[in-house]
Design a protein around this motif. Sequence first.
Motif, short mmCIF file in Angstrom:
data_model
loop_
_atom_site.label_atom_id
_atom_site.label_comp_id
_atom_site.label_asym_id
_atom_site.label_seq_id
_atom_site.Cartn_x
_atom_site.Cartn_y
_atom_site.Cartn_z
N GLY A 1 0.83 -1.20 0.00
CA GLY A 1 0.00 0.00 0.00
C GLY A 1 0.86 1.24 0.00
O GLY A 1 1.99 1.22 -0.48
N ILE B 1 -9.19 -6.58 -0.05
CA ILE B 1 -8.34 -5.86 -1.01
C ILE B 1 -8.76 -6.21 -2.43
O ILE B 1 -8.85 -5.35 -3.30
CB ILE B 1 -6.84 -6.16 -0.73
CG1 ILE B 1 -6.46 -5.57 0.62
CG2 ILE B 1 -5.95 -5.60 -1.85
CD1 ILE B 1 -5.05 -5.88 1.08
N TYR C 1 -10.19 -1.12 0.45
CA TYR C 1 -8.82 -1.07 0.94
C TYR C 1 -8.74 -0.72 2.43
O TYR C 1 -9.26 0.32 2.84
CB TYR C 1 -8.01 -0.06 0.12
CG TYR C 1 -7.98 -0.40 -1.36
CD1 TYR C 1 -7.83 -1.73 -1.77
CD2 TYR C 1 -8.11 0.58 -2.32
CE1 TYR C 1 -7.81 -2.06 -3.11
CE2 TYR C 1 -8.09 0.26 -3.68
CZ TYR C 1 -7.95 -1.07 -4.06
OH TYR C 1 -7.94 -1.39 -5.39
N ASN D 1 -3.59 -1.49 -0.63
CA ASN D 1 -4.39 -1.61 -1.84
C ASN D 1 -3.91 -2.66 -2.83
O ASN D 1 -4.36 -2.70 -3.96
CB ASN D 1 -4.47 -0.25 -2.55
CG ASN D 1 -3.09 0.28 -2.93
OD1 ASN D 1 -2.09 -0.41 -2.74
ND2 ASN D 1 -3.04 1.49 -3.46
#
Length: 699
Positions: A79, A269, A274, A319
């Motif tokens: 992420g 995800i 997220y 993410n």
Amino acid sequence: MTEDRKERQREKYRAADPAEGPLTTDQGVAVDHTDDSLTVGERGPTLMEDFHFREKLTHFDHERIPERVVHARGAGAYGYFEPYESCAEFTRAAFLQDPSVRTPVFVRFSTVQGPRGSADTVRDVRGFATKFYTSEGNYDLVGNNMPVFFIQDGIKFPDFVHALKPEPHNEIPTGASAHDTLWDFVSLQPETMHMMMWLMSDRAIPRSYRMMQGFGVHTFRFVDARGRGTFVKFHWKPKLGVHSLVWDEAQECQGRDPDFNRRDLWQAIEAGEYPEYELGVQLVPEEDEFNFDFDLLDATKIIPEEQVPVRPIGHMVLNRNPDNFFAETEQVAFHTANVVPGIDFTNDPLLQARNFSYLDTQLIRLGGPNFAQLPVNQPVVPPRTNQRDGYHQTAIHRGTSYSPNSLGGGCPAIAGADGYAFSHYAERVEGHKIRKRSESFKDFYSQAALFWNSMSDWEKRHIVDAFRFELGKVEAVHVRERTVEQLAHVDYDLASQVAQGIGVALPEPGANNHKPQASPALSFDNLQGDGSIRTRQIAVLVTDGVDTGQLTQAQEALTAQGAVVEALAPHDGKVRGADGNGYAVDRALPTVASVLYDAVLLPGGPTGTPDLASDSAAMRFVRDAYRHGKPIGALGSGVGILASLEPEGLHIASGHGHVCADRGVVTDATTGTASEEFTRAFTEAIAAHRHWDRPQVRC
Ligand code: HEM
């Protein structure tokens, strides 16, 4: 499933693009056949010269590496991190200066005690380790989901872990703390008491990695551009609020879905939901170091948030799932000593030990000194070191590798003291060499009591139950007794309740002279998050005859708010709605259980839903949801299904209006629609997560 998701599903199974060429050996030689070994005749012995067979088997035989000595089971995600504003006032760390700069991160969540293949929902601490790939090199914040630790000095870590891990003679128990050696150690080492309170609380069974806090635990040091230090404690706070399971449910989950937390992270995800966490800091000016009634260097202590508020400084979003578990989640190497300019250590003796231990263990776990070259460990700034050779060296270095060096620029220059280089905080220290714990570390009970006093009634009930469960599994009676004596120093009422549950004598009231203080910030009641129901898993129990109009209406209202709704029926395929149309079932009831969902909805139908009431899996589902404090909604004849459980003690409110809501049970028996009023009440019940004040059910 959307086309995009289907494509991602296909992608994850795709090994290599066949258009890129055929299967080869490690040497790149194309292979014509990989299903039968080279033999003499059809039934003859296998030939040594079958290099493809030998290479394939040899590589397989060497596929395993040692698992982590602790935190072996984990799940990771990529992420980014963004600061809200410049933190130049207290740190020069480059990634904390500019809100427009996104720093890539990799996070690994983990359990501590169990091996790689153990279940997720065990009672344990959760690791929360973050690698920030900053423009000044990698910074690792290697934290846990609890803000304190079991011991104060790292020299006790091998003792503690040997006591915690499965017992040496039979390697039992796996992924559990309920055994003699742990409690023996704990009862003899009272500095563990504060952490044991956390471990016996619901913090030790998080609902999701997306719904738990993270803490750096130690007091670290921020250093600004002028070299001024500020003590700092790090806090991660999840946007979705802090939520946990209940112990009975967590245990069942270990069998129903051992990958419960790992799957939850992965699926969220994949679905584009997220996980997000806010990074906060508690800052203490250096001159205030001795203004507390505990020692800032003692990792068994928190700084109560009411005393030093947590200041939000940025947020992290996860993410992207890894492409390959082994390459990334298994081979990632976190280390507390991976710091960047602007972040430094303190003399916390636990932190000092960690600064030795991680690199040391990774040398064996990852097979030599070159693991920083693995993609997941590589900094985004190219390293330029004089380190050479060793196992698994993949770089082709040119030139010399020593300093000082006059032979032709083969060696990187040293950055000046005023450059961007890391220079250690110039702390003044002096003293005699001694082995002695500081007197300022010796209050073991005040903060354990602070934690207990900060809990709501239901949290206290769960803590007592946990102590009773754990100590009830301890065979040595003197260990049970000694632990209860320790608890008496924390809180006499707690000790008495535990003593009664595990059948040992009530201790004398402990020499407990701490002030009855509380820190409301520690209670789940004050950690609810943004009140949304995003990503909550809602089961809708359906069968033939269901009112599909009502069902669709409820489903749409809940999914519009980000919840995940799944239709469960006694069988897979489709059920026939009251209007004669088929309704697709997501999962068959025998393959799932209430413990895998956050809430349950029972829609009705004009002819009732008799099949459901006579389906034992469905009824168990509802019973368990009720017992575990989960929100339950029922509409029309679905209310009748709930009512059939009233003789067992399940309580349904009755009122004059259409919608009745009581302690998370929301019903509307009078209408055939999921009205706005019903949806609102059910949504509120889901947002509250659990309802602990229900009457007990008999089952
Ligand atoms: C505040 C106390 C501690 C916290 C928060 C903590 C946290 C963690 C976390 C999150 C991991 C997993 C890292 C990963 O996901 O790869 C880990 C692993 C580990 N920890 Fe700690 N730990 C603590 C104390 C200690 C101490 C005192 C020692 C030793 C003196 C230690 C030694 C280790 C080792 C050897 C590993 C395995 C690392 C690897 O193989 O990569 N930890 N710890």
